[in-house]
Design an enzyme around this catalytic site. Structure first.
Site, mmCIF file in Angstrom:
data_model
loop_
_atom_site.group_PDB
_atom_site.id
_atom_site.type_symbol
_atom_site.label_atom_id
_atom_site.label_comp_id
_atom_site.label_asym_id
_atom_site.label_seq_id
_atom_site.Cartn_x
_atom_site.Cartn_y
_atom_site.Cartn_z
ATOM 1 N N GLU A 100 -5.757 -11.106 -0.691
ATOM 2 C CA GLU A 100 -6.567 -10.875 0.517
ATOM 3 C C GLU A 100 -8.046 -10.844 0.153
ATOM 4 O O GLU A 100 -8.743 -9.868 0.411
ATOM 5 C CB GLU A 100 -6.166 -9.548 1.183
ATOM 6 C CG GLU A 100 -4.678 -9.441 1.472
ATOM 7 C CD GLU A 100 -4.273 -8.165 2.208
ATOM 8 O OE1 GLU A 100 -5.154 -7.451 2.710
ATOM 9 O OE2 GLU A 100 -3.064 -7.894 2.274
ATOM 10 N N GLU A 142 0.790 -1.240 0.000
ATOM 11 C CA GLU A 142 0.000 0.000 0.000
ATOM 12 C C GLU A 142 0.818 1.285 0.000
ATOM 13 O O GLU A 142 0.518 2.207 0.746
ATOM 14 C CB GLU A 142 -0.957 -0.006 1.197
ATOM 15 C CG GLU A 142 -1.887 -1.204 1.208
ATOM 16 C CD GLU A 142 -2.713 -1.313 2.495
ATOM 17 O OE1 GLU A 142 -2.652 -0.399 3.314
ATOM 18 O OE2 GLU A 142 -3.405 -2.326 2.658
HETATM 19 O O1 G3I Z 1 -3.854 -7.736 19.407
HETATM 20 C C1 G3I Z 1 -4.732 -6.718 19.931
HETATM 21 C C2 G3I Z 1 -5.413 -7.217 21.151
HETATM 22 O O2 G3I Z 1 -4.453 -7.429 22.160
HETATM 23 C C3 G3I Z 1 -6.466 -6.189 21.588
HETATM 24 O O3 G3I Z 1 -7.207 -6.698 22.666
HETATM 25 C C4 G3I Z 1 -7.422 -5.876 20.436
HETATM 26 C C5 G3I Z 1 -8.405 -4.778 20.804
HETATM 27 O O4 G3I Z 1 -8.889 -4.113 19.644
HETATM 28 O O5 G3I Z 1 -6.672 -5.430 19.346
HETATM 29 C C6 G3I Z 1 -5.759 -6.413 18.881
HETATM 30 O O6 G3I Z 1 -5.099 -5.937 17.764
HETATM 31 C C7 G3I Z 1 -5.857 -5.875 16.604
HETATM 32 C C8 G3I Z 1 -5.212 -6.781 15.572
HETATM 33 O O7 G3I Z 1 -5.880 -6.641 14.321
HETATM 34 C C9 G3I Z 1 -5.252 -8.272 15.947
HETATM 35 O O8 G3I Z 1 -6.571 -8.698 16.068
HETATM 36 C C10 G3I Z 1 -5.851 -4.439 16.102
HETATM 37 O O9 G3I Z 1 -6.573 -3.630 17.011
HETATM 38 C C11 G3I Z 1 -6.470 -4.355 14.734
HETATM 39 O O10 G3I Z 1 -6.280 -3.036 14.220
HETATM 40 C C12 G3I Z 1 -5.772 -5.329 13.812
HETATM 41 O O11 G3I Z 1 -6.434 -5.239 12.571
HETATM 42 C C13 G3I Z 1 -5.778 -5.869 11.476
HETATM 43 C C14 G3I Z 1 -5.448 -4.803 10.433
HETATM 44 O O12 G3I Z 1 -4.916 -5.444 9.275
HETATM 45 C C15 G3I Z 1 -4.390 -3.846 10.915
HETATM 46 O O13 G3I Z 1 -3.167 -4.492 11.140
HETATM 47 C C16 G3I Z 1 -6.734 -6.893 10.910
HETATM 48 O O14 G3I Z 1 -6.898 -7.945 11.851
HETATM 49 C C17 G3I Z 1 -6.163 -7.462 9.607
HETATM 50 O O15 G3I Z 1 -7.127 -8.273 9.000
HETATM 51 C C18 G3I Z 1 -5.831 -6.307 8.662
HETATM 52 O O16 G3I Z 1 -5.246 -6.842 7.518
HETATM 53 C C19 G3I Z 1 -4.910 -5.881 6.502
HETATM 54 C C20 G3I Z 1 -3.663 -6.391 5.805
HETATM 55 O O17 G3I Z 1 -2.636 -6.603 6.748
HETATM 56 C C21 G3I Z 1 -3.212 -5.411 4.714
HETATM 57 N N1 G3I Z 1 -4.282 -5.152 3.802
HETATM 58 C C22 G3I Z 1 -5.544 -4.706 4.380
HETATM 59 C C23 G3I Z 1 -6.004 -5.710 5.441
HETATM 60 C C24 G3I Z 1 -7.335 -5.291 6.030
HETATM 61 O O18 G3I Z 1 -7.217 -4.079 6.729
#
Ligand code: G3I
Length: 377
Positions: free
Chosen positions: A266, A160
């Site tokens: 994805e 991205e």
């Molecule tokens: O691990 C913490 C946990 O300890 C906490 O309790 C919880 C509370 O919200 O958050 C957890 O972290 C979250 C993490 O996912 C693991 O579940 C983050 O808040 C959340 O922002 C994170 O979201 C991920 C996002 O990327 C940002 O990294 C999504 O799961 C994941 O599906 C998404 O994937 C991205 C790809 O990497 C890149 N392309 C877009 C795609 C969708 O956004």
């Protein structure tokens, strides 16, 4: 039209028959259905890697031959502070993948999001020098290579970094490294990762003409300079309307012209949609508590909607199969609707519908519509 009619009748019949047991040997696997066309992948979430006994593993083992880490290899998760490494989930991911014969994808080496400030800033909060950032980027790639060697066959090197209008994203990587960010990142990956690892540029909304043109120009530029780029990663976070099938077809045709293999990295379809939540004055916090934004909280779609969703998947797979000679892999971003990220994006706490397996880990009509397309194409 004939094919579409057949698909919905077939999927309806199968869903009515209740033949939904993922352990049922009579249900063919996705990976066998697409054998000879492309590999089929899914992501392992941190939740799955935490317990290692999630019901999703049975689906992964039956239906997929490639796995991607949803979160555990992101810079901020693996290395939240300069000397703090949290590698347990990533180790489990790679061990599980290699012990079970999966193609293992690394996601993601360099992404402006989920990268901690310490990577870009000094103790006073000032941006660090170009040399200092490049050294950190190299150290990260080298660590990946030393720890997991050639077990990781495909790497999302940069994620991205290009805006929809085709300009470079104004990230901290770009603020420090300028327009050369992508090139420098791929040079590091080429030098530090195993020679047979496929190096990929990955992005979303790849049907946007500006982004598409810049990606193609970048690939050609890399090819001319002898910088390896082994794949174009098309994320595939699509909705019920976007992209149109024509746009999808054109995009795959355009990227195929580069001669570089395509990876749908994805894939999921956001049934509830999201465009209505973007724009000025949208208060996502307030929308969270409004039941109108969560129309099917019990996790069951009306049958007609389930069929509409199945048809959308079928239509998309028909186009993917049309271009299969240029597509190496199609990876779903998750395993079941239960934990897919779209339950929390852009409004938190919705009950969304996005994948081929439902909240009970059972096959949905969309699963059968995709299988039917594989059979007929
Ligand atoms: O691990 C913490 C946990 O300890 C906490 O309790 C919880 C509370 O919200 O958050 C957890 O972290 C979250 C993490 O996912 C693991 O579940 C983050 O808040 C959340 O922002 C994170 O979201 C991920 C996002 O990327 C940002 O990294 C999504 O799961 C994941 O599906 C998404 O994937 C991205 C790809 O990497 C890149 N392309 C877009 C795609 C969708 O956004």
């Amino acid at each position: 039209m004939k094919t579409i009619a057949k698909i919905s009748i077939a999927s309806l019949a199968l869903s009515i028959a209740g033949c939904q047991d993922t352990e049922d040997k009579a249900i063919p696997s996705l990976k066998s259905a697409f054998e000879g066309k492309f590999t089929v992948g899914a992501t392992l979430s941190n939740g799955m890697l935490e317990t290692m006994n999630d019901p999703g593993f049975a689906i992964v083992e039956k239906h997929f031959n490639s796995i991607s880490p949803e979160n555990c290899m992101k810079w901020g998760i693996m290395n939240p502070e300069p000397d703090t490494f949290e590698l347990e989930h990533a180790d489990r991911f790679v061990d599980y993948g290699s012990e079970n014969g999966f193609e293992i994808v690394g996601h993601v080496l360099y992404w402006h999001s989920q990268t901690p400030d310490w990577v870009f800033e000094d103790q006073d909060g000032n941006l660090i020098s170009r040399e200092a950032l490049l050294a950190k980027m190299r150290e990260r790639a080298r660590m990946m290579s030393e720890r997991w060697g050639d077990r990781i066959k495909v790497w999302d090197v940069v994620n991205e970094s290009i805006e929809g209008d085709g300009s470079w994203r104004n990230s901290k990587f770009h603020q420090i490294l300028g327009d050369e960010f992508n090139e420098l990142a791929f040079r590091i990956a080429m030098e530090e990762l195993p020679a047979d690892a496929k190096l990929i540029y990955n992005d979303y909304h790849m049907t946007r003409p500006g982004r598409q043109a810049t990606v193609i120009a970048m690939v050609k530029d890399f090819q001319a300079k002898g910088i390896r780029i082994d794949g174009i990663g098309i994320q595939g976070h699509w909705t019920m309307e976007d992209p149109s099938l024509e746009e999808l077809d054109e995009m795959l045709g355009a990227f195929s012209q580069t001669g570089v293999p395509l990876h749908i990295t994805e894939l999921d379809i956001d049934y509830l949609g999201r465009s209505q939540y973007f724009g000025a004055n949208v208060d996502l916090e307030r929308l969270k508590s409004d039941p109108a934004n969560n129309p099917y909280p019990d996790g069951v779609l009306p049958e007609a909607e389930e069929q509409r969703f199945a048809k959308r998947y079928a239509d998309i797979f028909k186009i993917l199969l049309k271009h299969h000679e240029h597509i190496d892999r199609v990876t779903f971003w998750g395993v079941s609707d239960l934990t897919n990220w779209l339950n929390d994006f852009p409004v938190e706490g919705r009950t969304n519908f996005s994948l081929l397996f439902d909240r009970q880990f059972e096959t949905k009509p969309a699963f059968f519509s995709v299988l039917e397309v594989a059979k007929q194409n």
